[in-house]
Design an enzyme around this catalytic site. Structure first.
Site, mmCIF file in Angstrom:
data_model
loop_
_atom_site.group_PDB
_atom_site.id
_atom_site.type_symbol
_atom_site.label_atom_id
_atom_site.label_comp_id
_atom_site.label_asym_id
_atom_site.label_seq_id
_atom_site.Cartn_x
_atom_site.Cartn_y
_atom_site.Cartn_z
ATOM 1 N N GLY A 146 -17.773 8.411 5.150
ATOM 2 C CA GLY A 146 -18.508 7.508 5.817
ATOM 3 C C GLY A 146 -20.118 8.311 6.222
ATOM 4 N N ASP A 147 -20.636 7.188 6.896
ATOM 5 C CA ASP A 147 -22.122 7.431 7.362
ATOM 6 C C ASP A 147 -22.121 8.602 8.423
ATOM 7 O OD1 ASP A 147 -23.138 5.571 5.701
ATOM 8 O OD2 ASP A 147 -23.309 3.937 7.508
ATOM 9 N N THR B 241 -19.713 11.232 8.437
ATOM 10 C CA THR B 241 -19.756 12.558 7.395
ATOM 11 C C THR B 241 -21.189 12.662 6.802
ATOM 12 O OG1 THR B 241 -17.308 11.942 6.717
ATOM 13 C CG2 THR B 241 -18.847 13.463 5.562
ATOM 14 N N LEU B 242 -21.896 12.018 6.392
ATOM 15 C CA LEU B 242 -23.191 12.118 6.037
ATOM 16 C C LEU B 242 -24.044 12.714 7.033
ATOM 17 C CD1 LEU B 242 -25.099 12.179 3.764
ATOM 18 C CD2 LEU B 242 -25.740 9.912 4.571
ATOM 19 N N ASP C 80 -41.131 5.944 4.051
ATOM 20 C CA ASP C 80 -42.361 5.523 4.320
ATOM 21 C C ASP C 80 -43.009 6.183 5.405
ATOM 22 O OD1 ASP C 80 -40.993 4.494 6.497
ATOM 23 O OD2 ASP C 80 -41.725 2.471 6.470
ATOM 24 N N GLU D 106 -22.256 8.902 15.099
ATOM 25 C CA GLU D 106 -21.816 10.165 15.923
ATOM 26 C C GLU D 106 -22.444 9.591 17.373
ATOM 27 O OE1 GLU D 106 -20.212 13.459 15.117
ATOM 28 O OE2 GLU D 106 -19.703 11.761 13.500
#
Length: 298
Positions: free
Chosen positions: A67-68, A70-71, A218, A276
């Protein structure tokens, strides 16, 4: 052919579709090394190992399988070990929400995601930092974040985004506002708020567009600040924050776009950086433009 290095969350290692995807990519001729996490710090350790290898052994693409959170662990550890890493990164989305993947049109089908990681063109995207902690997608904070962070993990697996709404609604009496001051490029605000979101990406909390105008490339971050509403609007705001992807969040929010931001709160803020946890009363936030090469379709 690319050398690929998959850091796979141990909770997903036994999935048949993940195993089939790994086999398929290897059959296509790609070198795919797999490391499965077991302990909490394994993802970070594997990422540091990958970026610090000699050039002829270093992977071309590091794939975070999970998931986010882990990323976040993989990217943060890799950048800490080698800020100028020549590795690109990709995502095999295996989490509950997969918000970052949705924002970049990364397929949730494991085979399609790994094929994209193997053959897609990396592009430069930004990262954010809060007090030197890295985030890739969205950092959120405030009382709402603290309560939803404590939501039952079993409910999150079963109910997805609805679990956050249930957790918040059941403890609505604890939704006390936080007082803080915000100062950024041409922007200042001071007062009481229930929630805040700092977005490099657009989506969080299971598809909710907390930062609908944010773009990963951006050179800026977006702030969405949700001041304390009237008492009879609290549940409506909570519902929009946690459950309604098409809700009119901007009707409640104060927005700013910035390259650096300072937040001073009267008490410690509970924060969530891509899943996190973090707590601090003073936040120094900045963007690092183009700091990461990432494989995506969007």
């Amino acid at each position: 052919m690319r050398r690929m290095y998959l850091i796979l969350n141990g909770k997903s290692s036994q999935r048949d579709d993940v195993r089939a995807a790994v086999a398929h990519v290897r059959e296509q001729g790609y070198q795919l090394e797999v490391r499965v996490t077991y302990d909490a710090d394994d993802a970070a350790r594997f990422a540091r190992d990958a970026v610090c290898r000699e050039a002829d052994e270093r992977p071309d693409v590091i794939v975070a399988g999970g998931g986010d959170g882990t990323l976040n662990q993989v990217v943060a550890a890799a950048i800490e070990a080698d800020a100028g890493t020549r590795c690109a990164f990709a995502l095999l989305p295996l989490g509950t929400a997969n918000d970052f993947a949705a924002g970049l049109d990364i397929p949730v089908d494991p085979q399609a995601a790994l094929v994209l990681a193997a053959s897609g063109t990396p592009r430069k995207i930004d990262i954010g930092r809060i007090n030197d902690r890295v985030f890739v997608n969205v950092a959120s904070g405030g009382t709402v974040t603290r309560i939803t962070r404590e939501a039952d993990p079993r409910a999150k697996r079963l109910l997805g985004g609805a679990a956050y709404l249930i957790a918040g609604a059941s403890r609505i009496g604890e939704l006390t506002p936080t007082r803080a001051s915000f100062s950024a490029d041409g922007f200042s605000w001071e007062g009481q708020f229930l929630a805040m979101a700092i977005g490099n990406g657009r989506l969080a909390g299971g598809g909710v567009p907390l930062c609908p105008e944010a773009k990963v490339d951006d050179g800026r971050l977006d702030l969405m600040l949700f001041p304390q509403p009237e008492a009879d609007h609290v549940l409506s705001l909570l519902s929009s924050l946690l459950r309604e992807p098409d809700g009119d969040l901007q009707g409640y929010a104060t927005r700013a776009s910035f390259t650096s931001l300072r937040v001073d709160a009267e008490e410690e803020l509970s924060l969530n950086l891509d899943g996190e946890p973090m707590s601090a009363s003073r936040l120094d936030v900045k963007v690092e433009p183009g700091a990461l090469r990432f494989v995506s379709r969007a």
